[in-house]
Design a protein around this motif. Structure first.
Motif, PDB file in Angstrom:
ATOM      1  N   VAL A 176       0.835  -1.201   0.000  1.00 10.09           N
ATOM      2  CA  VAL A 176       0.000   0.000   0.000  1.00 10.09           C
ATOM      3  C   VAL A 176       0.868   1.249   0.000  1.00 10.09           C
ATOM      4  O   VAL A 176       0.669   2.177  -0.786  1.00 10.09           O
ATOM      5  N   TYR A 177       1.864   1.281   0.887  1.00  9.91           N
ATOM      6  CA  TYR A 177       2.713   2.466   0.990  1.00  9.91           C
ATOM      7  C   TYR A 177       3.618   2.616  -0.233  1.00  9.91           C
ATOM      8  O   TYR A 177       3.943   3.731  -0.640  1.00  9.91           O
ATOM      9  N   HIS A 178       4.012   1.491  -0.827  1.00 11.57           N
ATOM     10  CA  HIS A 178       4.883   1.558  -1.997  1.00 11.57           C
ATOM     11  C   HIS A 178       4.144   2.134  -3.197  1.00 11.57           C
ATOM     12  O   HIS A 178       4.673   2.984  -3.926  1.00 11.57           O
ATOM     13  N   HIS A 179       2.924   1.679  -3.420  1.00 15.45           N
ATOM     14  CA  HIS A 179       2.187   2.086  -4.617  1.00 15.45           C
ATOM     15  C   HIS A 179       1.406   3.382  -4.433  1.00 15.45           C
ATOM     16  O   HIS A 179       1.195   4.121  -5.401  1.00 15.45           O
ATOM     17  N   PHE A 180       0.955   3.663  -3.216  1.00 12.75           N
ATOM     18  CA  PHE A 180       0.072   4.809  -3.019  1.00 12.75           C
ATOM     19  C   PHE A 180       0.612   5.846  -2.037  1.00 12.75           C
ATOM     20  O   PHE A 180       0.148   6.979  -2.025  1.00 12.75           O
ATOM     21  N   GLY A 181       1.556   5.478  -1.193  1.00 12.30           N
ATOM     22  CA  GLY A 181       2.083   6.410  -0.216  1.00 12.30           C
ATOM     23  C   GLY A 181       1.418   6.291   1.136  1.00 12.30           C
ATOM     24  O   GLY A 181       1.978   6.690   2.149  1.00 12.30           O
ATOM     25  N   GLY A 182       0.212   5.740   1.174  1.00 15.77           N
ATOM     26  CA  GLY A 182      -0.503   5.580   2.431  1.00 15.77           C
ATOM     27  C   GLY A 182      -1.987   5.390   2.189  1.00 15.77           C
ATOM     28  O   GLY A 182      -2.464   5.419   1.049  1.00 15.77           O
ATOM     29  N   ILE A 183      -2.728   5.212   3.270  1.00 17.02           N
ATOM     30  CA  ILE A 183      -4.164   4.980   3.163  1.00 17.02           C
ATOM     31  C   ILE A 183      -4.907   6.169   2.552  1.00 17.02           C
ATOM     32  O   ILE A 183      -5.784   5.976   1.701  1.00 17.02           O
ATOM     33  N   PRO A 184      -4.602   7.429   2.925  1.00 22.81           N
ATOM     34  CA  PRO A 184      -5.324   8.550   2.302  1.00 22.81           C
ATOM     35  C   PRO A 184      -5.160   8.577   0.788  1.00 22.81           C
ATOM     36  O   PRO A 184      -6.113   8.827   0.052  1.00 22.81           O
ATOM     37  N   GLU A 185      -3.932   8.303   0.327  1.00 24.28           N
ATOM     38  CA  GLU A 185      -3.689   8.295  -1.112  1.00 24.28           C
ATOM     39  C   GLU A 185      -4.418   7.138  -1.792  1.00 24.28           C
ATOM     40  O   GLU A 185      -4.900   7.274  -2.925  1.00 24.28           O
ATOM     41  N   LEU A 186      -4.498   6.002  -1.104  1.00 24.96           N
ATOM     42  CA  LEU A 186      -5.234   4.860  -1.643  1.00 24.96           C
ATOM     43  C   LEU A 186      -6.711   5.202  -1.789  1.00 24.96           C
ATOM     44  O   LEU A 186      -7.332   4.903  -2.817  1.00 24.96           O
ATOM     45  N   ILE A 187      -7.275   5.849  -0.779  1.00 24.15           N
ATOM     46  CA  ILE A 187      -8.684   6.225  -0.828  1.00 24.15           C
ATOM     47  C   ILE A 187      -8.939   7.184  -1.983  1.00 24.15           C
ATOM     48  O   ILE A 187      -9.913   7.049  -2.726  1.00 24.15           O
ATOM     49  N   ARG A 188      -8.042   8.152  -2.153  1.00 23.30           N
ATOM     50  CA  ARG A 188      -8.234   9.103  -3.241  1.00 23.30           C
ATOM     51  C   ARG A 188      -8.114   8.417  -4.596  1.00 23.30           C
ATOM     52  O   ARG A 188      -8.846   8.747  -5.536  1.00 23.30           O
ATOM     53  N   ALA A 189      -7.206   7.447  -4.711  1.00 21.33           N
ATOM     54  CA  ALA A 189      -7.053   6.727  -5.971  1.00 21.33           C
ATOM     55  C   ALA A 189      -8.322   5.947  -6.309  1.00 21.33           C
ATOM     56  O   ALA A 189      -8.752   5.904  -7.465  1.00 21.33           O
ATOM     57  N   VAL A 190      -8.932   5.334  -5.292  1.00 27.15           N
ATOM     58  CA  VAL A 190     -10.169   4.588  -5.521  1.00 27.15           C
ATOM     59  C   VAL A 190     -11.291   5.545  -5.910  1.00 27.15           C
ATOM     60  O   VAL A 190     -12.074   5.272  -6.833  1.00 27.15           O
ATOM     61  N   ALA A 191     -11.386   6.688  -5.214  1.00 26.38           N
ATOM     62  CA  ALA A 191     -12.411   7.677  -5.551  1.00 26.38           C
ATOM     63  C   ALA A 191     -12.211   8.199  -6.967  1.00 26.38           C
ATOM     64  O   ALA A 191     -13.176   8.364  -7.722  1.00 26.38           O
ATOM     65  N   ASP A 192     -10.962   8.445  -7.344  1.00 30.26           N
ATOM     66  CA  ASP A 192     -10.678   8.918  -8.700  1.00 30.26           C
ATOM     67  C   ASP A 192     -11.100   7.886  -9.736  1.00 30.26           C
ATOM     68  O   ASP A 192     -11.596   8.235 -10.815  1.00 30.26           O
ATOM     69  N   ARG A 193     -10.911   6.620  -9.412  1.00 30.27           N
ATOM     70  CA  ARG A 193     -11.351   5.560 -10.324  1.00 30.27           C
ATOM     71  C   ARG A 193     -12.866   5.627 -10.503  1.00 30.27           C
ATOM     72  O   ARG A 193     -13.389   5.458 -11.611  1.00 30.27           O
ATOM     73  N   GLY A 194     -13.573   5.912  -9.416  1.00 30.84           N
ATOM     74  CA  GLY A 194     -15.023   6.045  -9.506  1.00 30.84           C
ATOM     75  C   GLY A 194     -15.439   7.210 -10.386  1.00 30.84           C
ATOM     76  O   GLY A 194     -16.363   7.092 -11.196  1.00 30.84           O
ATOM     77  N   PHE A 195     -14.756   8.352 -10.247  1.00 34.32           N
ATOM     78  CA  PHE A 195     -15.097   9.505 -11.071  1.00 34.32           C
ATOM     79  C   PHE A 195     -14.741   9.263 -12.540  1.00 34.32           C
ATOM     80  O   PHE A 195     -15.419   9.766 -13.438  1.00 34.32           O
ATOM     81  N   THR A 196     -13.693   8.487 -12.775  1.00 35.44           N
ATOM     82  CA  THR A 196     -13.358   8.129 -14.153  1.00 35.44           C
ATOM     83  C   THR A 196     -14.476   7.300 -14.768  1.00 35.44           C
ATOM     84  O   THR A 196     -14.874   7.515 -15.921  1.00 35.44           O
ATOM     85  N   GLU A 197     -15.010   6.358 -14.001  1.00 41.81           N
ATOM     86  CA  GLU A 197     -16.120   5.540 -14.488  1.00 41.81           C
ATOM     87  C   GLU A 197     -17.371   6.390 -14.703  1.00 41.81           C
ATOM     88  O   GLU A 197     -18.105   6.199 -15.679  1.00 41.81           O
ATOM     89  N   LEU A 198     -17.609   7.340 -13.793  1.00 44.79           N
ATOM     90  CA  LEU A 198     -18.760   8.227 -13.955  1.00 44.79           C
ATOM     91  C   LEU A 198     -18.602   9.076 -15.209  1.00 44.79           C
ATOM     92  O   LEU A 198     -19.555   9.248 -15.981  1.00 44.79           O
ATOM     93  N   GLY A 199     -17.409   9.604 -15.425  1.00 45.33           N
ATOM     94  CA  GLY A 199     -17.167  10.394 -16.625  1.00 45.33           C
ATOM     95  C   GLY A 199     -17.383   9.592 -17.893  1.00 45.33           C
ATOM     96  O   GLY A 199     -17.933  10.095 -18.880  1.00 45.33           O
ATOM     97  N   ARG A 200     -16.973   8.332 -17.863  1.00 45.64           N
ATOM     98  CA  ARG A 200     -17.173   7.462 -19.024  1.00 45.64           C
ATOM     99  C   ARG A 200     -18.668   7.257 -19.285  1.00 45.64           C
ATOM    100  O   ARG A 200     -19.119   7.259 -20.435  1.00 45.64           O
ATOM    101  N   ALA A 201     -19.438   7.099 -18.216  1.00 44.95           N
ATOM    102  CA  ALA A 201     -20.883   6.915 -18.369  1.00 44.95           C
ATOM    103  C   ALA A 201     -21.544   8.182 -18.914  1.00 44.95           C
ATOM    104  O   ALA A 201     -22.392   8.122 -19.813  1.00 44.95           O
TER     105      ALA A 201
END
Length: 212
Positions: free
Chosen positions: A23-48
């Protein structure tokens, strides 16, 4: 957690199969992981939202986008909650240095989804159907009513309604359009046209899902 160790795995790492170090290697920490997941959601919303074509009726386009957003939310309600801060508002995670993890409105992924709404609202103002006002304010009002309604529906606050779209979401959209200056009959017709547009866009994918 290892036996005898007082260090717990960060929330989500063990459940996802990721180690703490991964987690820390790829994202830097839990907050960054959460933001990455949220960004993935907005990417899917934008695609829709990008699937909704530009027509001569911006209000119909906006309501088709509202229904597309509702579809995305209902397909993955937990991700939707995370995107809009409903899963992290009481979290004690370390805040990010540039912005809080819940400030998704600053992310490029969010802007990529929001631009579809903003452009439709700009077309609406230019059409002359509503009073002259800032397109950004119209977009913010539209965004608020759609996501407020969806959030309440996902929380089962509309359980008494047999059809929350027909009984709540569509009338609310009509009322907003009228409040902005549109004619009520025309606003009603546009929202009904938007519902038909949404049905035409999603019917193919639903038929394919049934076939599979």
């Amino acid at each position: 957690m290892r036996s005898g160790s007082s260090t717990a795995e960060p929330c989500g790492s063990s459940a996802s199969g990721l180690s703490t170090m991964a987690v820390y290697h790829h994202f830097g920490g839990i907050p960054e992981l959460i933001r990455a997941v949220a960004d993935r959601g907005f990417t899917e919303l934008g695609r829709a939202l990008s699937q909704v074509p530009v027509t001569e009726d911006p209000i119909a386009d906006l309501f088709a986008m509202a229904l597309m957003t509702r579809r995305v939310a209902r397909e993955n309600p937990h991700l939707y909650d995370l995107m809009f801060g409903l899963s992290t508002r009481r979290a004690t995670y370390r805040p990010l240095s540039d912005s809080d993890v819940r400030s998704s409105g600053r992310s490029p992924a969010f802007r990529g989804a929001y631009v579809h709404l903003a452009e439709a609202c700009a077309r609406l103002v230019s059409s002359g159907r509503i009073g002259q006002q800032e397109p950004e304010a119209v977009a913010a009002q539209s965004w608020s009513y759609v996501h407020g309604c969806i959030t309440l529906e996902l929380a089962d606050h509309f359980a008494e309604f047999a059809d929350p779209v027909a009984q709540v979401l569509l009338p609310m959209g009509v009322n907003l359009a009228v409040g902005l200056g549109d004619d009520r009959e025309r606003a009603q017709a546009s929202h009904e046209a938007g519902a038909r547009l949404y049905d035409s866009l999603t019917r193919g994918s639903e038929d394919q899902a049934v076939a599979e």
